[in-house]
Design a protein around this motif. Structure first.
Motif, PDB file in Angstrom:
ATOM      1  N   ALA A  44       0.828  -1.199   0.000  1.00  0.00           N
ATOM      2  CA  ALA A  44       0.000   0.000   0.000  1.00  0.00           C
ATOM      3  C   ALA A  44       0.866   1.254   0.000  1.00  0.00           C
ATOM      4  N   ALA A  45       2.029   1.177   0.643  1.00  0.00           N
ATOM      5  CA  ALA A  45       2.926   2.328   0.747  1.00  0.00           C
ATOM      6  C   ALA A  45       3.942   2.374  -0.384  1.00  0.00           C
ATOM      7  N   HIS A  46       4.508   1.220  -0.771  1.00  0.00           N
ATOM      8  CA  HIS A  46       5.653   1.228  -1.688  1.00  0.00           C
ATOM      9  C   HIS A  46       5.656  -0.011  -2.584  1.00  0.00           C
ATOM     10  N   PRO A  47       4.664  -0.172  -3.456  1.00  0.00           N
ATOM     11  CA  PRO A  47       4.694  -1.327  -4.370  1.00  0.00           C
ATOM     12  C   PRO A  47       5.929  -1.276  -5.259  1.00  0.00           C
ATOM     13  N   THR A  48       6.498  -2.435  -5.524  1.00  0.00           N
ATOM     14  CA  THR A  48       7.765  -2.497  -6.241  1.00  0.00           C
ATOM     15  C   THR A  48       7.783  -3.688  -7.181  1.00  0.00           C
ATOM     16  N   TYR A  49       8.625  -3.625  -8.214  1.00  0.00           N
ATOM     17  CA  TYR A  49       8.773  -4.771  -9.108  1.00  0.00           C
ATOM     18  C   TYR A  49       9.245  -5.980  -8.303  1.00  0.00           C
ATOM     19  N   PRO A  50       8.732  -7.172  -8.597  1.00  0.00           N
ATOM     20  CA  PRO A  50       9.174  -8.381  -7.880  1.00  0.00           C
ATOM     21  C   PRO A  50      10.439  -8.976  -8.481  1.00  0.00           C
ATOM     22  N   VAL A  51      11.509  -8.179  -8.523  1.00  0.00           N
ATOM     23  CA  VAL A  51      12.744  -8.665  -9.133  1.00  0.00           C
ATOM     24  C   VAL A  51      13.885  -8.772  -8.126  1.00  0.00           C
ATOM     25  N   GLY A  52      13.714  -8.248  -6.936  1.00  0.00           N
ATOM     26  CA  GLY A  52      14.785  -8.306  -5.950  1.00  0.00           C
ATOM     27  C   GLY A  52      14.455  -9.183  -4.768  1.00  0.00           C
ATOM     28  N   ALA A  53      13.366  -9.952  -4.857  1.00  0.00           N
ATOM     29  CA  ALA A  53      12.930 -10.831  -3.753  1.00  0.00           C
ATOM     30  C   ALA A  53      12.747 -10.038  -2.471  1.00  0.00           C
ATOM     31  N   ASN A  54      12.211  -8.805  -2.587  1.00  0.00           N
ATOM     32  CA  ASN A  54      12.259  -7.895  -1.447  1.00  0.00           C
ATOM     33  C   ASN A  54      10.903  -7.307  -1.063  1.00  0.00           C
ATOM     34  N   GLY A  55       9.844  -7.557  -1.828  1.00  0.00           N
ATOM     35  CA  GLY A  55       8.565  -6.927  -1.529  1.00  0.00           C
ATOM     36  C   GLY A  55       8.002  -7.349  -0.180  1.00  0.00           C
ATOM     37  N   ALA A  56       7.790  -8.647   0.017  1.00  0.00           N
ATOM     38  CA  ALA A  56       7.269  -9.133   1.294  1.00  0.00           C
ATOM     39  C   ALA A  56       8.248  -8.859   2.421  1.00  0.00           C
ATOM     40  N   SER A  57       9.543  -8.962   2.136  1.00  0.00           N
ATOM     41  CA  SER A  57      10.545  -8.733   3.182  1.00  0.00           C
ATOM     42  C   SER A  57      10.477  -7.311   3.707  1.00  0.00           C
ATOM     43  N   GLN A  58      10.287  -6.339   2.821  1.00  0.00           N
ATOM     44  CA  GLN A  58      10.191  -4.953   3.270  1.00  0.00           C
ATOM     45  C   GLN A  58       8.926  -4.713   4.068  1.00  0.00           C
ATOM     46  N   ALA A  59       7.833  -5.394   3.721  1.00  0.00           N
ATOM     47  CA  ALA A  59       6.604  -5.258   4.508  1.00  0.00           C
ATOM     48  C   ALA A  59       6.803  -5.777   5.925  1.00  0.00           C
ATOM     49  N   VAL A  60       7.541  -6.868   6.071  1.00  0.00           N
ATOM     50  CA  VAL A  60       7.834  -7.411   7.395  1.00  0.00           C
ATOM     51  C   VAL A  60       8.640  -6.407   8.213  1.00  0.00           C
ATOM     52  N   VAL A  61       9.651  -5.807   7.604  1.00  0.00           N
ATOM     53  CA  VAL A  61      10.457  -4.819   8.329  1.00  0.00           C
ATOM     54  C   VAL A  61       9.617  -3.592   8.663  1.00  0.00           C
ATOM     55  N   ASP A  62       8.769  -3.143   7.724  1.00  0.00           N
ATOM     56  CA  ASP A  62       7.835  -2.051   8.034  1.00  0.00           C
ATOM     57  C   ASP A  62       7.087  -2.333   9.332  1.00  0.00           C
ATOM     58  N   ALA A  63       6.522  -3.534   9.413  1.00  0.00           N
ATOM     59  CA  ALA A  63       5.685  -3.895  10.552  1.00  0.00           C
ATOM     60  C   ALA A  63       6.459  -3.820  11.863  1.00  0.00           C
ATOM     61  N   ARG A  64       7.689  -4.280  11.833  1.00  0.00           N
ATOM     62  CA  ARG A  64       8.499  -4.285  13.056  1.00  0.00           C
ATOM     63  C   ARG A  64       8.880  -2.871  13.480  1.00  0.00           C
ATOM     64  N   VAL A  65       9.238  -2.032  12.508  1.00  0.00           N
ATOM     65  CA  VAL A  65       9.586  -0.642  12.838  1.00  0.00           C
ATOM     66  C   VAL A  65       8.352   0.106  13.325  1.00  0.00           C
ATOM     67  N   LEU A  66       7.207  -0.140  12.712  1.00  0.00           N
ATOM     68  CA  LEU A  66       5.961   0.479  13.151  1.00  0.00           C
ATOM     69  C   LEU A  66       5.702   0.197  14.624  1.00  0.00           C
ATOM     70  N   ALA A  67       5.800  -1.068  15.018  1.00  0.00           N
ATOM     71  CA  ALA A  67       5.544  -1.428  16.412  1.00  0.00           C
ATOM     72  C   ALA A  67       6.566  -0.799  17.343  1.00  0.00           C
ATOM     73  N   ARG A  68       7.827  -0.801  16.938  1.00  0.00           N
ATOM     74  CA  ARG A  68       8.873  -0.201  17.781  1.00  0.00           C
ATOM     75  C   ARG A  68       8.595   1.275  18.022  1.00  0.00           C
ATOM     76  N   GLU A  69       8.262   2.006  16.957  1.00  0.00           N
ATOM     77  CA  GLU A  69       8.075   3.451  17.112  1.00  0.00           C
ATOM     78  C   GLU A  69       6.793   3.785  17.865  1.00  0.00           C
ATOM     79  N   LEU A  70       5.728   3.017  17.663  1.00  0.00           N
ATOM     80  CA  LEU A  70       4.508   3.271  18.427  1.00  0.00           C
ATOM     81  C   LEU A  70       4.719   2.959  19.903  1.00  0.00           C
ATOM     82  N   ALA A  71       5.475   1.908  20.196  1.00  0.00           N
ATOM     83  CA  ALA A  71       5.728   1.552  21.588  1.00  0.00           C
ATOM     84  C   ALA A  71       6.544   2.625  22.310  1.00  0.00           C
ATOM     85  N   ALA A  72       7.404   3.320  21.567  1.00  0.00           N
ATOM     86  CA  ALA A  72       8.274   4.330  22.180  1.00  0.00           C
ATOM     87  C   ALA A  72       7.629   5.704  22.261  1.00  0.00           C
ATOM     88  N   ALA A  73       6.513   5.910  21.556  1.00  0.00           N
ATOM     89  CA  ALA A  73       5.921   7.242  21.445  1.00  0.00           C
ATOM     90  C   ALA A  73       4.946   7.515  22.574  1.00  0.00           C
TER      91      ALA A  73
END
Length: 406
Positions: A309-338
């Motif tokens: 939803a934020a950053h659709p990308t070509y599926p050529v670097g095996a990185n689309g789902a991986s970046q979504a996972v990292v998004d989710a983890r950073v989201l939780a970290r920053e909300l927990a600290a705020a």
């Protein structure tokens, strides 16, 4: 704090698990009336595997995935051009896994329902609209009240208003939350490449844990095992010049082997039967390779975006789902600290917007690479890891993204 996540895909479910692990209440609404193991194979790079392992899912991942050992570039006659190790063999502390997308989604869904409760994911429910009070201040502040989300029940047609401290749009390529936040966010951009995807029960090839990329002119084949005797394959053909997409971008539209087989019928790799792979597939999916221009901003106040939803990308670097996972983890970290949700979302966006834009740009560059010597390919893969922050030492030495408990 209660967070409503729109979308029960890989990113949305990982967000729910990450928020729960950080001590934040979360609920998920999913437009599909039933979550079934649809789709084909994907890759989870070591930076995503690390995050899911830290969420306690390392054993489950190992059970459903294949730990990729190498990535091999070859020509249509099976002659190896370039190869490099992957995952643990490359020096990472975590594997790279090839998995079936639907099976990974069901694994995450089961974990969410086990940890957050059986009602944590509501299916057949789509975000129709939302409203919030956004203060007119230079920095996004706490705001006077929660976000009010209108959710449509697809079975009954009724609309319910749900209040939450934050709304996360993890609802994919055709995100309703993104459309509401960014009505002028630009069209889907087509690379000019069409992709045919499938999985076929077939014998192992090369190491049995190899990913191969085979190129010949305007045609490319990507193939790798995803467990239970299945080989995932993607055939790509450049059929047009790049430009805005006209037509359907659905990733799960049925395709026909007759439309793609003629271009690959005489490929003779020796160690992999390409025509047999295509002919042996029971269900083929066809879609255009698309992305979007990176957004200057993902959200406003108590609402933001995550994953495709934020950053659709070509599926050529095996990185689309991986970046979504990292998004989710950073989201939780920053909300927990705020001390307030909007400040946490602002810090999340500041941490993730430019790195994910770099992935979009790097994937575009990867799809246009013309050099095919071993030296060219070594430079391409090294440049990709550098541009996307996926270096071995960088990941191995980075502190955990898990929130630090007081």
């Amino acid at each position: 704090m209660t967070v409503l996540v729109a979308g029960a895909g890989i990113g949305g479910l990982t967000a729910a698990l990450s928020l729960h692990a950080a001590g934040i209440d979360a609920a998920v609404v999913e437009s599909a009336r039933e979550i079934r193991p649809l789709g084909v194979g994907i890759n989870l790079l070591p930076h995503a595997v690390r995050e899911l392992t830290e969420l306690g899912l390392g054993g489950e991942l190992a059970a459903i995935g294949v730990a990729t050992a190498e990535n091999v570039y070859a020509d249509r006659y099976g002659r190896r051009i370039f190869a490099e190790p992957r995952g643990v063999a490359q020096g990472y502390r975590w594997p790279q896994y090839s998995v079936h997308r639907g099976e990974l989604q069901l694994l995450l869904l089961a974990a969410v329902r086990e940890r957050l409760g059986s009602g944590a994911v509501r299916t057949g429910a789509r975000v129709a609209d939302f409203a919030q009070d956004v203060p007119e201040t230079p920095v996004r502040g706490a705001g006077p009240g929660p976000v009010r989300v209108r959710v449509l029940d697809r079975a009954t047609g009724t609309v319910e208003e749900i209040t939450a401290e934050a709304l996360i749009g993890a609802d994919g390529l055709h995100s309703a939350v993104r459309a509401r936040l960014c009505p002028d966010g630009g069209p889907l951009l087509w690379s000019g490449i069409r992709m045919w995807r499938g999985t076929t029960v077939a014998g192992p090839f090369l190491t049995g844990r190899s990913m191969v990329i085979v190129r010949d002119g305007d045609a490319e084949l990507v193939a790798y095992p995803i467990g239970r005797g299945r080989i995932n394959w993607v055939c790509q053909l450049r059929v047009s010049e790049p430009g805005p997409l006209v037509g359907d971008a659905a990733w799960n539209r049925a395709g026909r082997v007759a439309d793609v087989l003629p271009r690959f019928a005489d490929w003779r790799l020796g160690w992999l039967d390409v025509p047999g792979l295509l002919n042996g597939c029971e269900e083929i999916l066809e879609c255009p390779m698309v992305d979007r221009e990176p957004l200057p901003s993902w959200g406003q106040g108590r609402v933001t975006l995550l994953g495709d939803a934020a950053h659709p990308t070509y599926p050529v670097g095996a990185n689309g789902a991986s970046q979504a996972v990292v998004d989710a983890r950073v989201l939780a970290r920053e909300l927990a600290a705020a001390d307030a949700a909007p400040r946490g979302l602002a810090r999340y966006e500041a941490a993730r917007r430019e790195p994910t834009a770099a992935v979009v740009r790097a994937n575009r560059a990867m799809s246009r690479q013309g050099g095919r010597t071993p030296g060219d390919l070594a430079r391409v893969t090294d440049a990709y890891r550098h541009a996307t922050g996926g270096g071995v030492r960088e990941l191995n030495t980075r502190p955990s993204l898990s929130p630090t408990r007081p």
